[in-house]
Every structure is written in C-alpha cells, then in structure tokens.
Motif scaffolding. Structure first.
Motif, PDB file in Angstrom:
ATOM      1  N   LEU A 132       0.810  -1.210   0.000  1.00  7.76           N
ATOM      2  CA  LEU A 132       0.000   0.000   0.000  1.00  7.76           C
ATOM      3  C   LEU A 132       0.847   1.264   0.000  1.00  7.76           C
ATOM      4  O   LEU A 132       0.398   2.319  -0.459  1.00  7.76           O
ATOM      5  CB  LEU A 132      -0.926   0.000   1.227  1.00  7.76           C
ATOM      6  N   GLU A 133       2.059   1.170   0.489  1.00  9.71           N
ATOM      7  CA  GLU A 133       2.928   2.358   0.582  1.00  9.71           C
ATOM      8  C   GLU A 133       3.735   2.591  -0.694  1.00  9.71           C
ATOM      9  O   GLU A 133       4.437   3.619  -0.806  1.00  9.71           O
ATOM     10  CB  GLU A 133       3.882   2.216   1.763  1.00  9.71           C
ATOM     11  N   PHE A 134       3.624   1.695  -1.667  1.00  5.61           N
ATOM     12  CA  PHE A 134       4.444   1.788  -2.876  1.00  5.61           C
ATOM     13  C   PHE A 134       4.177   3.097  -3.625  1.00  5.61           C
ATOM     14  O   PHE A 134       3.034   3.462  -3.881  1.00  5.61           O
ATOM     15  CB  PHE A 134       4.164   0.610  -3.801  1.00  5.61           C
ATOM     16  N   GLY A 135       5.255   3.799  -3.983  1.00  5.17           N
ATOM     17  CA  GLY A 135       5.142   5.029  -4.760  1.00  5.17           C
ATOM     18  C   GLY A 135       4.753   6.252  -3.954  1.00  5.17           C
ATOM     19  O   GLY A 135       4.588   7.336  -4.523  1.00  5.17           O
ATOM     20  N   LEU A 136       4.619   6.114  -2.635  1.00  6.43           N
ATOM     21  CA  LEU A 136       4.206   7.239  -1.798  1.00  6.43           C
ATOM     22  C   LEU A 136       5.406   7.871  -1.103  1.00  6.43           C
ATOM     23  O   LEU A 136       6.383   7.207  -0.777  1.00  6.43           O
ATOM     24  CB  LEU A 136       3.198   6.780  -0.741  1.00  6.43           C
ATOM     25  N   VAL A 186       0.346  -2.139   7.867  1.00  7.83           N
ATOM     26  CA  VAL A 186      -0.765  -2.908   7.295  1.00  7.83           C
ATOM     27  C   VAL A 186      -0.262  -3.804   6.164  1.00  7.83           C
ATOM     28  O   VAL A 186      -0.636  -4.982   6.076  1.00  7.83           O
ATOM     29  CB  VAL A 186      -1.873  -1.967   6.782  1.00  7.83           C
ATOM     30  N   SER A 187       0.590  -3.262   5.298  1.00 10.57           N
ATOM     31  CA  SER A 187       1.120  -4.055   4.175  1.00 10.57           C
ATOM     32  C   SER A 187       1.911  -5.252   4.671  1.00 10.57           C
ATOM     33  O   SER A 187       1.782  -6.358   4.140  1.00 10.57           O
ATOM     34  CB  SER A 187       2.002  -3.172   3.286  1.00 10.57           C
ATOM     35  N   SER A 188       2.735  -5.028   5.691  1.00 15.52           N
ATOM     36  CA  SER A 188       3.551  -6.107   6.244  1.00 15.52           C
ATOM     37  C   SER A 188       2.677  -7.225   6.793  1.00 15.52           C
ATOM     38  O   SER A 188       2.958  -8.418   6.578  1.00 15.52           O
ATOM     39  CB  SER A 188       4.462  -5.554   7.344  1.00 15.52           C
ATOM     40  N   GLU A 189       1.597  -6.875   7.476  1.00 12.42           N
ATOM     41  CA  GLU A 189       0.689  -7.877   8.023  1.00 12.42           C
ATOM     42  C   GLU A 189      -0.046  -8.607   6.900  1.00 12.42           C
ATOM     43  O   GLU A 189      -0.259  -9.826   6.971  1.00 12.42           O
ATOM     44  CB  GLU A 189      -0.317  -7.213   8.968  1.00 12.42           C
ATOM     45  N   ASN A 190      -0.412  -7.887   5.852  1.00 14.66           N
ATOM     46  CA  ASN A 190      -1.084  -8.522   4.720  1.00 14.66           C
ATOM     47  C   ASN A 190      -0.164  -9.499   3.994  1.00 14.66           C
ATOM     48  O   ASN A 190      -0.609 -10.547   3.524  1.00 14.66           O
ATOM     49  CB  ASN A 190      -1.593  -7.452   3.748  1.00 14.66           C
ATOM     50  N   VAL A 191       1.106  -9.140   3.889  1.00 16.13           N
ATOM     51  CA  VAL A 191       2.089 -10.045   3.285  1.00 16.13           C
ATOM     52  C   VAL A 191       2.176 -11.331   4.100  1.00 16.13           C
ATOM     53  O   VAL A 191       2.184 -12.440   3.551  1.00 16.13           O
ATOM     54  CB  VAL A 191       3.470  -9.375   3.185  1.00 16.13           C
TER      55      VAL A 191
END
Length: 287
Positions: A17-21, A166-171
């Motif tokens: 989710l943080e990609f490109g931000l 959040v992204s880390s948990e989703n991974v």
C-alpha cells in the motif's frame, strides 16, 4: 475456493500500500492550492518522461551489429581474453530490415502530442482514485484528507507508517495462506499430467457450454499455455456465479474425490466470480 478465495485475492492487492508514496507535510489537510501545485509537478514529470520515450531514435539498435561478445565468466575473470575466445555478433538481415522500418516510422512521426499526453495523465489519476477508493482499508481511507493528493503519491508521515504496518501484516497473512494452499495441492493424489496442465492464469473464458459434459473454451493469448479447451466429464456444478464468460481465469484448486475430481476456479472481470464443479474426469486439449 478453500484457500485462494476472493478475500485472499483482495488482501493480495493490499500487500504494498505504501508503494510510490512519499511523506508531505501538507498532506494532512484538504488544500486545493497544494493539490493543483502537486498535480502540475507530477504532470510535468509525466510529460518529460513520455517525451523522452517518444524521442528515442531506434538507430541505436544497429550499433549491436558487429559488436564484440565474450563469455560472462571470462569478462569478469580480469584475465586477458584471447581473440579466438571473442565472438562477433552479426545481425540477421530480417532484424536489420525490422529496425530500418522502425527508423522510417521514427523519421515520419508527427510532433509530440502534449495535449493527448496531458489527457492520459488525467485519466490515470481518475483511474487511481477509483482503485484507491475500492482497495484501501476503510480505517485508512477515512484518515486521508484529500484522496487526489494521495493518488498523486503524497501522504502524511504517520499515514506512510500505518501503510507499511498494514502491508507487512497482509504479506504475512497472504503468504501463509499461499503456503497452506501449495501444501494441500501437493498432497492431493492427482495424475501428474493433470496437475501440470490444469493452470490457466490470465486466460479469458470465451465460451461455457453445458450438456452431458461441461466444456470451457479459453482465449490463451494473455496466458501461459496453448491448451484452450477444458471438458469436465459428467459434471455436477456446485457453484457458478453469473457472468463467467468474458472473465479472466485467476487461480484454481483441484481435489480428488471418490469418483473423480472437484475443481475450484477464481475469475476476475468487472466483478470477481467463483466456479466449482465436480466431475468424473477432466480432459484438457488444444483445438
């Protein structure tokens, strides 16, 4: 689907989710002037990138003809390479002809269309807004002051931190399910030919015919197989969402039953769909 469900797939879309931000101090409040300034900045960078791509002269491809080549291990050995170990690349005539055709197109190309490029950038932003509105978790979405600024690639430092968590948990979650899926499929007593061929990722379902057998035909142009016809012998359809035809085949699960097989398929299009069928046999072929 027992493992690769719609929920699992949607969670997969939230792995980065943080990609490109990047963090921006002004992203915490709705500021129209800030949005317009950032929009112009990003639009300018997009135009520059597109113009540079448009102005790449294909003549550079001809420089490969006659190029000196050598084995990678010899190149990095640091030792002097003998002439007999060097190879000279000679470009095939058909490749030269293709490049000269590209050069002719390049020389005759019209002026760079800045207006069309700006329209493309705008459309990309509008598409990004829709995607973020659909895919971002609700608790994240409600904290964003201006989704337009977020779509341009800016958010607060705290938001960036939250997105990484959040992204880390989703991974972690999706990887765990994927591992369980692989283990379950490997444990299934399936014929090796069927196990190896029952994969149609990114193929499009073009036809679905029900009768004594169930036949699915595929457009394999976007996929990784040439096999384009699946016949489920003596089918018993357990679940079939609407609008299967025209959708992309994403993932499948295949299980052995007492008298045949049970196939689970996850598809995507305007809306996701699921298909589950039990059958006596599965025949896969190329028409």
């Amino acid at each position: 689907m027992r493992y690769l469900t719609k929920e699992w797939y949607e969670l997969c879309q939230q792995r980065s989710l943080e990609f490109g931000l990047r963090a921006h101090r002004g992203a915490g409040v709705h500021d129209e002037a800030l949005y317009r300034r950032l929009y112009k900045r990003k639009e300018k960078a997009f135009l520059k990138e597109r113009r540079e791509m448009y102005d790449v002269d294909p003549r550079y491809l001809l420089a490969h003809d006659g190029a000196e080549m050598m084995r990678v291990d010899q190149y990095f050995s640091g030792e002097e390479i003998a002439d007999e170990d060097k190879l000279i690349y000679r470009m095939p005539e058909e490749e030269k002809a293709r490049i000269h055709h590209l050069i002719a197109q390049y020389d005759a190309r019209p002026a760079f269309d800045e207006v069309a490029c700006k329209q493309e950038f705008q459309q990309r932003q509008e598409w990004g807004l829709e995607i973020h509105a659909e895919r971002l978790p609700g608790e994240i979405l409600q904290q964003i002051a201006d989704l337009r600024v977020f779509t341009l690639g800016y958010c607060t430092k705290d938001m960036l931190r939250q997105l990484k968590v959040v992204s880390s948990e989703n991974v972690r979650k999706t990887d765990q399910i994927s591992q369980e899926y692989r283990q379950a499929q490997q444990a299934e007593p399936l014929p090796e030919e069927l196990r190896n061929h029952f994969h149609f990722h990114d193929c499009t379902v073009t036809e679905m015919l029900s009768g004594d057998d169930l036949v699915i035909r595929l457009d394999t142009q976007g996929g990784f197989t040439q096999l384009n016809k699946i016949t489920f012998v003596a089918p018993d359809i357990i679940k079939q969402d609407e609008g299967i035809e025209g959708k992309f085949w994403l993932y499948n699960e295949l299980y052995r039953t007492d008298d045949g097989y049970e196939a689970h398929v996850l598809l995507d299009g305007k809306e996701m769909a699921e298909f589950i069928v039990r059958c006596r046999d599965i025949i896969i072929e190329q028409e």
